[in-house]
Write a protein that holds these residues in place. Sequence first.
Motif, PDB file in Angstrom:
ATOM      1  N   ILE A 306       0.866  -1.183   0.000  1.00  0.00           N
ATOM      2  CA  ILE A 306       0.000   0.000   0.000  1.00  0.00           C
ATOM      3  C   ILE A 306       0.900   1.229   0.000  1.00  0.00           C
ATOM      4  O   ILE A 306       1.838   1.310   0.787  1.00  0.00           O
ATOM      5  CB  ILE A 306      -0.922   0.052   1.236  1.00  0.00           C
ATOM      6  N   SER A 307       0.627   2.173  -0.886  1.00  0.00           N
ATOM      7  CA  SER A 307       1.350   3.444  -0.849  1.00  0.00           C
ATOM      8  C   SER A 307       0.357   4.563  -0.558  1.00  0.00           C
ATOM      9  O   SER A 307      -0.825   4.470  -0.893  1.00  0.00           O
ATOM     10  CB  SER A 307       2.066   3.705  -2.178  1.00  0.00           C
ATOM     11  N   CYS A 308       0.868   5.596   0.092  1.00  0.00           N
ATOM     12  CA  CYS A 308       0.017   6.750   0.412  1.00  0.00           C
ATOM     13  C   CYS A 308       0.827   8.027   0.241  1.00  0.00           C
ATOM     14  O   CYS A 308       2.060   8.009   0.195  1.00  0.00           O
ATOM     15  CB  CYS A 308      -0.519   6.641   1.841  1.00  0.00           C
ATOM     16  N   HIS A 313      -3.066   9.548   2.680  1.00  0.00           N
ATOM     17  CA  HIS A 313      -4.188   9.053   1.888  1.00  0.00           C
ATOM     18  C   HIS A 313      -3.702   7.997   0.897  1.00  0.00           C
ATOM     19  O   HIS A 313      -2.673   8.176   0.243  1.00  0.00           O
ATOM     20  CB  HIS A 313      -4.874  10.200   1.143  1.00  0.00           C
ATOM     21  N   VAL A 314      -4.458   6.919   0.781  1.00  0.00           N
ATOM     22  CA  VAL A 314      -4.047   5.772  -0.026  1.00  0.00           C
ATOM     23  C   VAL A 314      -4.011   6.133  -1.509  1.00  0.00           C
ATOM     24  O   VAL A 314      -4.966   6.685  -2.057  1.00  0.00           O
ATOM     25  CB  VAL A 314      -5.002   4.575   0.197  1.00  0.00           C
ATOM     26  N   ILE A 317      -2.924   0.160  -3.924  1.00  0.00           N
ATOM     27  CA  ILE A 317      -3.071  -1.038  -3.097  1.00  0.00           C
ATOM     28  C   ILE A 317      -3.077  -2.241  -4.036  1.00  0.00           C
ATOM     29  O   ILE A 317      -3.788  -2.242  -5.046  1.00  0.00           O
ATOM     30  CB  ILE A 317      -4.360  -0.980  -2.240  1.00  0.00           C
ATOM     31  N   THR A 325      -6.542  -6.858   3.822  1.00  0.00           N
ATOM     32  CA  THR A 325      -7.273  -5.777   4.495  1.00  0.00           C
ATOM     33  C   THR A 325      -8.779  -5.871   4.295  1.00  0.00           C
ATOM     34  O   THR A 325      -9.544  -5.297   5.063  1.00  0.00           O
ATOM     35  CB  THR A 325      -6.819  -4.402   3.971  1.00  0.00           C
ATOM     36  N   LYS A 329      -9.620  -2.031  -4.194  1.00  0.00           N
ATOM     37  CA  LYS A 329      -8.837  -0.878  -4.625  1.00  0.00           C
ATOM     38  C   LYS A 329      -9.697   0.365  -4.804  1.00  0.00           C
ATOM     39  O   LYS A 329      -9.355   1.454  -4.326  1.00  0.00           O
ATOM     40  CB  LYS A 329      -8.101  -1.210  -5.917  1.00  0.00           C
ATOM     41  N   ALA A 332     -10.558   1.761  -1.467  1.00  0.00           N
ATOM     42  CA  ALA A 332      -9.447   2.196  -0.615  1.00  0.00           C
ATOM     43  C   ALA A 332      -8.810   3.495  -1.075  1.00  0.00           C
ATOM     44  O   ALA A 332      -8.339   4.282  -0.239  1.00  0.00           O
ATOM     45  CB  ALA A 332      -8.392   1.094  -0.547  1.00  0.00           C
ATOM     46  N   ILE A 337      -4.919   6.184   5.540  1.00  0.00           N
ATOM     47  CA  ILE A 337      -4.225   4.905   5.655  1.00  0.00           C
ATOM     48  C   ILE A 337      -4.657   4.140   6.896  1.00  0.00           C
ATOM     49  O   ILE A 337      -4.779   2.914   6.875  1.00  0.00           O
ATOM     50  CB  ILE A 337      -2.686   5.113   5.653  1.00  0.00           C
ATOM     51  N   VAL A 340      -7.814   2.001   6.182  1.00  0.00           N
ATOM     52  CA  VAL A 340      -7.592   0.783   5.387  1.00  0.00           C
ATOM     53  C   VAL A 340      -6.649  -0.167   6.096  1.00  0.00           C
ATOM     54  O   VAL A 340      -6.864  -1.378   6.115  1.00  0.00           O
ATOM     55  CB  VAL A 340      -7.033   1.158   4.000  1.00  0.00           C
TER      56      VAL A 340
END
Length: 757
Positions: A306-308, A313-314, A317, A325, A329, A332, A337, A340
């Motif tokens: 997962i990157s934010c 904020h995501v 994913i 989780t 996608k 999310a 973050i 999620v």
Amino acid sequence: MNDQKIGQVKGKESFFEDLFRNNQEIMLLIDIDTLEIKDCNHSACLFYGKTHSEMITFKITHFNCLSKDQIKKEAELAKNRERNQFYFKHRCRKGEIRDVEVRSSPVSLDGTDYLLSIVTDISGLQLDSDALRKENMMLEKVVAERTYALKELNEQLIAAQAELKREMLFIEALFESIPGYLYVYDEAGKLIKWNKKHEEMTGYSADELAHMTLDQWFEGDDLVKVMAAVEEVFSKGYGEVDANLITKSGKKLLIRSNGVVMTLDGKKYFTGVGIDITESKRLESELKKESKLLETTLVSVGDGVISCDKNGHVLFINRVAEELTGWQKKEALGKPIETVFSIINDSNREKAGNIVAEVIKTKEIRELDNHTLLIAKDGIERTIEDSAAPIIDANGDVLGVVLVFRDYTEKKQKLDQIEYLSYHDQLTGLYNRRFYEEELSRMDTPRNLPFSLIMGDVNGLKLVNDSFGHVMGDELLKKAAKTIVKACRADDVVARLGGDEFVVLLPKTDQLEAEEIINRIEELAKAEKVGTVELSISFGFETKFNEEEDIQRIFKRAEDYMYRRKLTESLGMRNKTVGMMIETLFDKYQKEMFHSERVGKLSAEIGNKIGFNSKDSHDLQTAGLMHDIGKIGIAEGILDKIEKLNETDWDEIRRHPEIGYRILSSANEFAEIAEHILEHHEHWDGGGYPKGLKGEEISLEARIIAIADAYDAMTRMRLHRNDLTAEEAIEEISRCSGTQFDPEIARVFIEMIENEK
């Protein structure tokens, strides 16, 4: 001076007096040295809200809201006979603050220097200036939003437009300094101005370019796009388009063109800069492919990703993260973050810290604490291991964070199992020696005094292992462990040191309490059995009262005490166990009981015939009675099997001499006859088992029992064939004399049987 001149002077004074008093401008007469208001006109009284008599009591500094230094500077200029102009904020009627412009001139009246100041209210003008400034700021903001290249171009074109308005000339140096090729088209689409880069890029000479029109550079869809962009430029004032420009050689260059509308002398011109982006587009395409490959890789990896952004904020994913989780996608993306990726501490169930915020703050890679649980959207909890890394740009600024995590549940279970096994005995589930040693060191503190240790040793374990196998021996150990734990308290530590030894650590326990616990264990053990074997444990204990005492010496004294008790308790237990085994065998297989009794009796009779005394005959009868005790360890169902025995069954049965030997040799009372039991299936010629002994290597008692056993088996114990008659049995023994049986004992036995007829 004559009257006429005097009249003229007075007339002039009256004129200037009227001019001063009735002027619409705000006028003040100020003493240069003291800054006192010496006179003012009616407009000044109205502006400052004071009467004339009040005004001449104030200094000008009374009305000024700014620094006095400015007023002093104004006075200094006046002294030097210089006019000046300043801007102040004056406090006027009803305390209102107004922006004013003050123009002052020095004047001399009756030999005294004054400052004649004309005050103009410019507050309204200031408001207009502020509005203009705000409008300019908005325009600057609009310009700032354009791309860098367009901004630079607009600045240069604005400068060029201004120059055209003034002189109708283009500044050639400006054209040549522009990155890319510059063009200017009139409303008819004719190229009227360009730079050298235009010639170099397209391959056309200046003469050729002078006859070119806009539509000659493009074809097909590119021409349609360019013409649409031109229309947009003329309607909006600016625009951008990417299209393939055809050079003189026929080569196509992908050009990005930024155009604006320029008006000069009432005519509109389409002007802008084109930049060759062929290579950058190729690199951009490759970058997109790499980005797609990277995204595909992240989607396909076995870990959750997962990157934010830097606000948490995501942004991305992958599939594994979706599964772990429970967030799809599309659901999310854009979510915080912590929504999620909801994590808690497994130990205290408290919400875990914000790892993303920590990474952004420290710019360092961080790992989750141990015992972290991920709470999925559907409420499923999974143990995870995780790392979070910052996404940093070329300037060292954090753009966001990438989380990489995996389901740690199965691995944690295995590690927990390994940890459990490292401190627990695998057979009994009790703590093992390693844990005992660590716990003993930890508990050996003054606060746990008095501190007692109980040592326990299971009696007859070797006998059970040798007789019934280690499976039953293990059951005996497990029974012992459960019995000890059941009798102990919650805070007591029970461990298996190995083999048949147990230890109990009793903090804050004196000798009396330790003895009570031993009594409870022994009482519970009376009701426990494994098969026919009763549970018996020998105990010893010792108590540490003083801090100075060595805990290892306490352990040794408890162990010694246990061994002293075991010497007596174990012996009685083994003898008792042997008796119970023979009883159990006879209860289960009554034919074996009758057979054994007859073998014992026949053996004693043979002994008497060859000269045994009464004691030896009695021992021989006992040995005959117990010769098949080893059959207690034979697998269920073989001894009473109706169908014919197979080779595997016979292999099992042939173990009974060794089992019987181990049972009897463990008890002092029967140790002397154990060898006879071991050898009673050996043959005179060495063809027997288990050792393959022959002749007089076999004990005399074993040779006697062998004949008695064989005779009774042939006449009373044949399962799958009819029993033989006495005559048939004697004939068989005679036939096997010198091979299976001792020939002399066989002769004595045959005579004994024949004489009894």
